[in-house]
Design a protein around this motif. Structure first.
Motif: not given
Length: 183
Positions: A71-78
């Protein structure tokens, strides 16, 4: 908010967690760190940092363990961002894709980084977590700035009309504001 499980609180008829997951509906996998309500309308992978209560850096590491290396990109979200949209995530992802940086995170009008509203190159995020763990001996209780200090990222301003996508609900007043904006 009286000890309530914030991600399950509804805004405009949907839980905040459901609204966040809708903003990343095409993410695969979708990972939730923390309790997942049984009525969540989308399937997610879930985990908890060990020991529980270790904070957002430890939670990030726990969640990233469920993300495949390809997986190239990760969204880090509350999980309490009820006004987050797919468009806001696309802005961050496209910014990272087009720049030689490791991530993109929103900066609010007062200049504060919204560290739990960002998109990261997955490998860079893993490497940064490893460095923080090595430096501190543990990720438990590590502040977000310890992780952010290990990463090169672009600060993105939200210039579109409407509420900022990083608006989180920490008080009953915030919840009322989110309800008004979500109408």
């Amino acid at each position: 908010m009286g000890g309530a499980d914030k991600p399950t609180i509804p805004v405009a008829g949907q839980s905040m967690l459901t609204r966040v997951l809708a903003a990343v509906h095409d993410a695969d996998p979708q990972v939730v760190v923390g309790r997942v309500p049984p009525d969540l309308p989308v399937p997610v992978a879930s985990t908890t940092e060990q020991p529980p209560g270790g904070g957002p850096v430890a939670a990030t590491a726990a969640g990233l363990e469920l993300v495949p290396t390809e997986v190239s990109f990760t969204a880090l979200l509350a999980a309490d961002l009820p006004l987050l949209t797919g468009e806001a995530i696309d802005v961050l992802r496209l910014t990272v894709e087009s720049a030689p940086m490791q991530g993109a995170v929103y900066r609010d009008a007062e200049g504060r980084l919204q560290s739990l509203c960002g998109v990261w190159r997955t490998a860079a995020l893993r490497d940064a977590l490893k460095r923080v763990a090595e430096e501190r001996g543990s990720l438990h209780g590590a502040p977000m700035h310890a992780l952010m200090d290990q990463l090169r990222f672009i600060e993105v301003s939200w210039r579109r009309p409407g509420p900022p996508p990083w608006f989180d609900c920490d008080t009953d007043d915030d919840l009322r504001t989110a309800e008004e904006w979500a109408r």
